[in-house]
Motif scaffolding. Structure first.
Motif, PDB file in Angstrom:
ATOM      1  N   ASN A  61       0.886  -1.236   0.099  1.00  0.00           N
ATOM      2  CA  ASN A  61       0.172  -0.059   0.093  1.00  0.00           C
ATOM      3  C   ASN A  61       0.901   1.391   0.154  1.00  0.00           C
ATOM      4  N   SER A  62       0.506   2.495  -0.295  1.00  0.00           N
ATOM      5  CA  SER A  62       0.985   3.572  -0.108  1.00  0.00           C
ATOM      6  C   SER A  62       1.026   4.508   1.118  1.00  0.00           C
ATOM      7  N   GLY A  63       0.670   3.713   1.935  1.00  0.00           N
ATOM      8  CA  GLY A  63       0.203   4.473   3.228  1.00  0.00           C
ATOM      9  C   GLY A  63       1.539   5.169   3.937  1.00  0.00           C
ATOM     10  N   PRO A  64       2.855   4.684   4.070  1.00  0.00           N
ATOM     11  CA  PRO A  64       3.933   5.627   4.278  1.00  0.00           C
ATOM     12  C   PRO A  64       4.238   6.616   3.345  1.00  0.00           C
ATOM     13  N   PHE A  65       4.019   6.505   2.157  1.00  0.00           N
ATOM     14  CA  PHE A  65       4.246   7.677   1.363  1.00  0.00           C
ATOM     15  C   PHE A  65       3.277   8.967   1.342  1.00  0.00           C
ATOM     16  N   GLU A  66       1.888   8.361   1.449  1.00  0.00           N
ATOM     17  CA  GLU A  66       1.217   9.132   1.894  1.00  0.00           C
ATOM     18  C   GLU A  66       1.011   9.878   3.154  1.00  0.00           C
ATOM     19  N   GLY A  67       1.621   9.282   4.013  1.00  0.00           N
ATOM     20  CA  GLY A  67       1.971   9.866   5.297  1.00  0.00           C
ATOM     21  C   GLY A  67       2.853  10.975   5.277  1.00  0.00           C
ATOM     22  N   ARG A  68       3.836  10.753   4.448  1.00  0.00           N
ATOM     23  CA  ARG A  68       4.907  11.882   4.498  1.00  0.00           C
ATOM     24  C   ARG A  68       4.474  13.238   3.526  1.00  0.00           C
ATOM     25  N   VAL A  69       3.487  12.711   2.480  1.00  0.00           N
ATOM     26  CA  VAL A  69       2.914  13.707   1.826  1.00  0.00           C
ATOM     27  C   VAL A  69       2.072  14.747   2.632  1.00  0.00           C
ATOM     28  N   ASN A  70       1.525  13.980   3.533  1.00  0.00           N
ATOM     29  CA  ASN A  70       0.510  14.516   4.474  1.00  0.00           C
ATOM     30  C   ASN A  70       1.350  15.466   5.397  1.00  0.00           C
ATOM     31  N   HIS A  71       2.443  15.072   5.740  1.00  0.00           N
ATOM     32  CA  HIS A  71       3.216  15.934   6.711  1.00  0.00           C
ATOM     33  C   HIS A  71       3.860  16.932   6.087  1.00  0.00           C
ATOM     34  N   ILE A  72       4.345  16.861   4.831  1.00  0.00           N
ATOM     35  CA  ILE A  72       4.823  17.802   3.940  1.00  0.00           C
ATOM     36  C   ILE A  72       3.740  19.079   3.643  1.00  0.00           C
ATOM     37  N   LYS A  73       2.669  18.631   3.544  1.00  0.00           N
ATOM     38  CA  LYS A  73       1.523  19.735   3.402  1.00  0.00           C
ATOM     39  C   LYS A  73       1.057  20.351   4.861  1.00  0.00           C
ATOM     40  N   MET A  74       1.198  19.495   5.853  1.00  0.00           N
ATOM     41  CA  MET A  74       0.912  20.291   7.007  1.00  0.00           C
ATOM     42  C   MET A  74       2.058  21.613   7.241  1.00  0.00           C
ATOM     43  N   VAL A  75       3.280  20.955   7.326  1.00  0.00           N
ATOM     44  CA  VAL A  75       4.493  21.954   7.349  1.00  0.00           C
ATOM     45  C   VAL A  75       4.299  23.279   6.318  1.00  0.00           C
TER      46      VAL A  75
END
Length: 100
Positions: A61-75
């Motif tokens: 799944n793409s869970g770890p990648f999506e988590g990193r993208v979500n973190h970048i968007k939050m920052v």
């Protein structure tokens, strides 16, 4: 409502057990019911059938990648209007290194 509940529970079961081989049977059962919204949902699943089946049949799944993208968007949202790209890049890289 009872029929809708049963069909939704059936789909949840397929999703939780990741048993994509039963999805076609679920779609056939939905088509026989008088539930137009579920018919539309089933049609949407059939339009992207290969992707849906892969998602339900593999462990990847793409869970770890999506988590990193979500973190970048939050920052990025936190820094909106405060700094330019170089500082944003540095902050994203530093927080990524700190979080592993």
């Amino acid at each position: 409502m009872k029929a809708l509940h049963e069909h939704v529970r059936g789909l949840v079961e397929i999703l939780q057990t990741r048993s994509g081989q039963h999805l076609k049977d679920w779609i056939i059962a939905v088509r026989t019911a008088d539930l137009p919204r579920l018919h539309a949902f089933a049609t949407g699943l059939e339009k992207v059938w290969d992707a849906v089946l892969q998602g339900l049949s593999t462990r990847w799944n793409s869970g770890p990648f999506e988590g990193r993208v979500n973190h970048i968007k939050m920052v990025k949202r936190q820094m909106f209007g405060r700094a330019k790209l170089p500082l944003l890049r540095k902050r994203v890289l530093l927080t990524a290194a700190a979080n592993g």
